[in-house]
Design an enzyme around this catalytic site. Structure first.
Site, PDB file in Angstrom:
ATOM      1  N   ASN A  88      -1.674   0.906   6.347  1.00  0.00           N
ATOM      2  CA  ASN A  88      -0.703   0.217   5.648  1.00  0.00           C
ATOM      3  C   ASN A  88      -0.263  -1.019   6.574  1.00  0.00           C
ATOM      4  OD1 ASN A  88       1.090  -1.316   3.914  1.00  0.00           O
ATOM      5  ND2 ASN A  88       2.791   0.263   3.687  1.00  0.00           N
ATOM      6  N   GLY A  89      -0.593  -2.428   6.251  1.00  0.00           N
ATOM      7  CA  GLY A  89      -0.053  -3.229   7.360  1.00  0.00           C
ATOM      8  C   GLY A  89      -1.094  -4.189   7.564  1.00  0.00           C
ATOM      9  N   LYS A 121       6.922  -3.190  -5.067  1.00  0.00           N
ATOM     10  CA  LYS A 121       8.372  -2.891  -4.964  1.00  0.00           C
ATOM     11  C   LYS A 121       8.956  -3.277  -3.429  1.00  0.00           C
ATOM     12  CE  LYS A 121      12.294  -1.326  -6.245  1.00  0.00           C
ATOM     13  NZ  LYS A 121      12.867  -1.995  -7.334  1.00  0.00           N
ATOM     14  N   GLU A 179       8.998 -12.364 -13.277  1.00  0.00           N
ATOM     15  CA  GLU A 179       8.499 -11.360 -12.614  1.00  0.00           C
ATOM     16  C   GLU A 179       7.853 -10.169 -13.534  1.00  0.00           C
ATOM     17  OE1 GLU A 179      10.389  -8.939  -9.741  1.00  0.00           O
ATOM     18  OE2 GLU A 179      12.289  -9.144 -10.672  1.00  0.00           O
ATOM     19  N   GLU A 209      19.009 -15.089 -11.064  1.00  0.00           N
ATOM     20  CA  GLU A 209      18.579 -13.692 -11.221  1.00  0.00           C
ATOM     21  C   GLU A 209      17.971 -13.371 -12.592  1.00  0.00           C
ATOM     22  OE1 GLU A 209      17.601 -11.395  -9.202  1.00  0.00           O
ATOM     23  OE2 GLU A 209      17.532  -9.728 -10.579  1.00  0.00           O
ATOM     24  N   ARG A 228       4.782   0.875  -6.145  1.00  0.00           N
ATOM     25  CA  ARG A 228       4.558  -0.157  -5.120  1.00  0.00           C
ATOM     26  C   ARG A 228       3.442  -0.953  -5.372  1.00  0.00           C
ATOM     27  NH1 ARG A 228       6.362   2.532  -0.262  1.00  0.00           N
ATOM     28  NH2 ARG A 228       4.941   1.599   1.024  1.00  0.00           N
ATOM     29  N   TRP A 267      -3.201  -2.340  -1.621  1.00  0.00           N
ATOM     30  CA  TRP A 267      -2.812  -3.640  -2.323  1.00  0.00           C
ATOM     31  C   TRP A 267      -3.512  -4.609  -1.223  1.00  0.00           C
ATOM     32  CZ3 TRP A 267       1.450  -7.313  -1.049  1.00  0.00           C
ATOM     33  CH2 TRP A 267       1.994  -8.013  -1.963  1.00  0.00           C
ATOM     34  N   HIS A 284      21.151 -34.284 -13.558  1.00  0.00           N
ATOM     35  CA  HIS A 284      20.559 -34.900 -12.296  1.00  0.00           C
ATOM     36  C   HIS A 284      19.060 -34.671 -12.292  1.00  0.00           C
ATOM     37  CE1 HIS A 284      24.257 -35.790 -10.672  1.00  0.00           C
ATOM     38  NE2 HIS A 284      24.632 -34.391 -10.727  1.00  0.00           N
ATOM     39  N   CYS A 296       0.759  -1.146  -0.323  1.00  0.00           N
ATOM     40  CA  CYS A 296       0.070  -0.063   0.030  1.00  0.00           C
ATOM     41  C   CYS A 296       0.758   1.217   0.046  1.00  0.00           C
ATOM     42  CB  CYS A 296      -0.880   0.100   1.211  1.00  0.00           C
ATOM     43  SG  CYS A 296      -1.981  -1.365   1.446  1.00  0.00           S
ATOM     44  N   LYS A 352      13.904 -12.222 -13.076  1.00  0.00           N
ATOM     45  CA  LYS A 352      13.640 -11.044 -14.080  1.00  0.00           C
ATOM     46  C   LYS A 352      12.506 -11.332 -15.135  1.00  0.00           C
ATOM     47  CE  LYS A 352      14.769  -8.107 -12.016  1.00  0.00           C
ATOM     48  NZ  LYS A 352      14.951  -8.721 -10.950  1.00  0.00           N
TER      49      LYS A 352
HETATM   50  C1  AGP Z   1      13.391  -8.492  -7.556  1.00  0.00           C
HETATM   51  O1  AGP Z   1      13.279  -7.760  -8.988  1.00  0.00           O
HETATM   52  C2  AGP Z   1      12.018  -8.109  -6.737  1.00  0.00           C
HETATM   53  N1  AGP Z   1      11.363  -6.977  -6.888  1.00  0.00           N
HETATM   54  C3  AGP Z   1      12.148  -8.804  -5.323  1.00  0.00           C
HETATM   55  O2  AGP Z   1      12.563 -10.031  -5.504  1.00  0.00           O
HETATM   56  C4  AGP Z   1      12.955  -7.791  -4.460  1.00  0.00           C
HETATM   57  O3  AGP Z   1      14.383  -8.165  -4.619  1.00  0.00           O
HETATM   58  C5  AGP Z   1      12.855  -8.502  -3.180  1.00  0.00           C
HETATM   59  O4  AGP Z   1      11.507  -8.185  -2.686  1.00  0.00           O
HETATM   60  C6  AGP Z   1      13.646  -7.817  -1.831  1.00  0.00           C
HETATM   61  O5  AGP Z   1      13.417  -6.370  -1.926  1.00  0.00           O
HETATM   62  P1  AGP Z   1      14.468  -5.645  -1.161  1.00  0.00           P
HETATM   63  O6  AGP Z   1      15.856  -5.704  -1.547  1.00  0.00           O
HETATM   64  O7  AGP Z   1      13.918  -4.128  -1.250  1.00  0.00           O
HETATM   65  O8  AGP Z   1      14.387  -6.202   0.434  1.00  0.00           O
END
Ligand code: AGP
Length: 614
Positions: A101-102, A609, A494, A487, A27, A75, A510, A2, A491
């Site tokens: 938020n929370g 985010k 996501e 990684e 976000r 959210w 394996h 949020c 990418k």
């Molecule tokens: C990565 O592209 C994602 N947005 C997500 O995995 C992110 O890296 C993860 O939530 C950790 O966030 P932070 O580095 O702000 O702790």
């Protein structure tokens, strides 16, 4: 996650709040709303499901006047995505409004209590319960600050709130419990703002204060008054944020992600700034607050992180063990605290977190603290909890990263890990003078090497055209590039929603080799390092089974090129720095495929985010 924005000042509050919510869109959210205290003394509310332009349309049709306003991008956690569940929520007969938020963990019991008092909630949210509780205390004669304090003392869980009340037109009250998303106060000229994150405030002021857990603030036009939950007052020293509003904007780019991939040469230059004495070949990390003796006593480092930051930690293990000769383990933040971790004396727990607010990583830090570890953080957000709670920290200095998919934060955290390895090696005497000099010389070239892969070259569009309809991808790497395979896969999945897996190439025999067919492209990371011939063999095995190989290879490597169907070329760099270079083509590949698929690159579905709720 949020987004919250609050305003009190001479301007029309709803306009300022809407503009702030737009800067928090990254976000992730599914509905939004704004409440403002109208000149007639009533609180007007406009809410909508979907993107902010729907809310903007409503405000254009039915404007909200007034100089006191709060807004929210939701959210959904408790209750579906409906206008009824969108914030702000009202209590006290519509005379108090709250955004939140929370998660309120005991809201069911509180809701039952309200029902017994004949108070019915119009929404399915936990937030509305708080509006009614505060309203009850206001009706009993409390002022807003007291009503909020008394309410917070009854809540379980991590939350951030902002309240406005028709009974107190000259102020808003904000409060934080636990680690749920941050709250930043913006100290303007004759006005104050409060928001979940700095980009919502930057265009108005760079003087900010951060609210910690169990703290409240009363904002009036000319004054900000801070309190602890027990009512004690305190006066934090405002921070001056170096970011300029433009750097938090897209500029000429189509997406924030495109901007942030492209600006990695500058970001990495900024990361090095002030840390590397290129003349004397020395590293300075004063913010780590570590004496040479403490460095020499260090017995173990445990890295805790989530998502992309976890992948950075996996690369960091190679860097820190090689350069500092310290054993390193790497844990998911979400797993660490549940495995009753064994923390021996002289252990440092290093959190890697761009936002500094990831609840799993913060909880891991708390567990590490509880078990007596020294706490370090590699973090991008100045003033974030991870930075403020650590014994020592190293800022990524990447500038604001707005796109949900982390790119420049990843590469700058790798640079920080490399700097940390050199610094510890320097203090512990595990790095020979000439090795340190050479490493510093390599760092001087790093921005130029990164610049060679920082452009969105036509090859990515060609590969996107070829593969954007595929349903599965496999990424293979070895040694320090195995985390880059992970990684690259993250990418792609996501932002394009294509299933992708990263694997250590040696594991193929394996099991995963059974997956190879002509429908699943296999991306192999094959720089000319100590496992190069094994990667060549891997490429052959995939081809032999009818698979398609996209080879990430060094410029001019004809041998590897002959074994691939498609190639992405990178410059030759020292092995420990190769992950910083090799990840960038994978960022571009994911970006190009996602754009070709018409995906929402900067705000992928279901993602936020900063994940500040469990
Ligand atoms: C990565 O592209 C994602 N947005 C997500 O995995 C992110 O890296 C993860 O939530 C950790 O966030 P932070 O580095 O702000 O702790």
């Amino acid at each position: 996650m949020c987004g919250i924005v609050g305003y009190i000042g001479p301007r029309r509050g709803a306009d300022v709040v809407l503009a702030g919510l737009r800067r928090l869109e990254y976000r992730g959210y599914d509905s939004a709303g704004i409440a403002a205290l109208q000149p007639d003394g009533t609180i007007g509310v406009r809410r909508s499901v979907g993107k902010l332009h729907h809310l903007a349309d409503k405000l254009a049709a039915q404007p909200l006047a007034g100089h006191l306003a709060v807004g929210h991008t939701r959210w959904a956690t408790h209750g579906g995505v409906t206008e009824q569940n969108a914030h702000p929520h009202l209590g006290h007969g519509g005379r108090v409004a709250v955004v939140h938020n929370g998660i309120i963990e005991n809201y069911t019991a509180l809701r039952r209590e309200l029902t017994a008092q004949g108070i019915t909630c119009a929404s399915e949210t936990d937030t509305e319960v708080v509006a009614h509780l505060v309203g009850g205390y206001l009706e009993a004669g409390d002022d807003l600050l007291t009503a909020v304090r008394r309410t917070l003392l009854r809540l379980h869980g991590a939350s951030a709130f902002v309240f406005i009340s028709a009974t107190e037109p000259g102020r808003l009250v904000a409060a934080r419990l636990g680690n749920a998303g941050g709250l930043v106060v913006g100290h303007g000229e004759g006005e104050h703002l409060i928001a979940s994150d700095i980009p919502a405030i930057l265009e108005h002021t760079r003087r900010v204060s951060f609210l910690e857990s169990r703290q409240l603030v009363v904002l009036e036009r000319e004054r900000a008054s801070f309190y602890t939950l027990d009512g004690t007052t305190f006066s934090p020293t405002p921070h001056l944020i170096a970011w300029d509003p433009v750097s938090a904007e897209k500029g000429p780019y189509r997406h924030f992600m495109q901007k942030e991939i492209s600006e990695q040469p500058r970001a990495i230059t900024d990361t090095l700034r002030g840390r590397v004495d290129f003349h004397h070949g020395l590293i300075h990390l004063d913010t780590l607050n570590l004496t040479p003796q403490e460095a020499r006593d260090l017995q173990h480092i445990t890295i805790v992180a989530c998502g992309t930051s976890y992948h950075a930690g996996l690369v960091g293990k190679f860097m820190l063990e090689h350069l500092a000769q310290v054993p390193v383990s790497v844990d998911y933040g979400s797993e660490f605290r549940y495995r009753d971790p064994l923390i021996r004396p002289h252990t440092a727990v290093l959190a890697i977190t761009q936002s500094g607010e990831t609840v799993d990583t913060l909880a891991a830090m708390e567990e590490a603290r509880r078990k007596g570890a020294r706490l370090w953080a590699i973090v991008n957000a100045l003033g974030s909890q991870a930075q403020r709670h650590a014994d020592g920290y190293v800022m990524m200095q990447a500038g604001p990263e707005i796109g949900v998919a982390s790119t420049k934060a990843f590469t700058t955290s790798l640079v920080d890990l490399y700097l940390l390895g050199l610094y510890l090696g320097q203090l512990r005497g595990t790095l020979a003078e000439d090795s340190l000099q050479q490493a510093v010389a390599d760092l001087a070239k790093l921005p130029e090497w990164v610049g060679q892969v920082a452009e969105l070259r036509p090859v990515y569009g060609e590969l996107a055209e070829q593969f954007h309809k595929r349903e599965h991808f496999l990424y293979l790497g070895r040694k320090v590039n195995y985390p880059i395979a992970l990684e690259g896969a993250l990418k792609l999945k996501e932002i394009s929603y294509i299933h992708a897996e990263g694997y250590p190439a040696g594991e193929m025999k394996h099991g995963p080799i059974a997956l190879i067919d002509d429908q699943m492209p296999v991306l192999t990371i094959a720089p000319r390092d100590s496992v190069y011939t094994k990667m060549l063999s891997q490429m052959e095995q995939v081809k032999a089974r009818g698979g398609t190989v996209i080879g990430l290879i060094q410029h001019g490597d004809k041998v590897a090129q002959a074994k691939a169907d498609f190639v992405l070329e990178v410059p030759a760099v020292p092995p420990l720095l190769s992950p910083i270079i090799n990840v960038i083509p994978l960022q571009w590949l994911a970006y190009a495929i996602a754009v070709r698929r018409g995906a929402d690159v900067d705000q992928p579905r279901n993602l936020a985010k900063s994940v500040t709720v469990e």
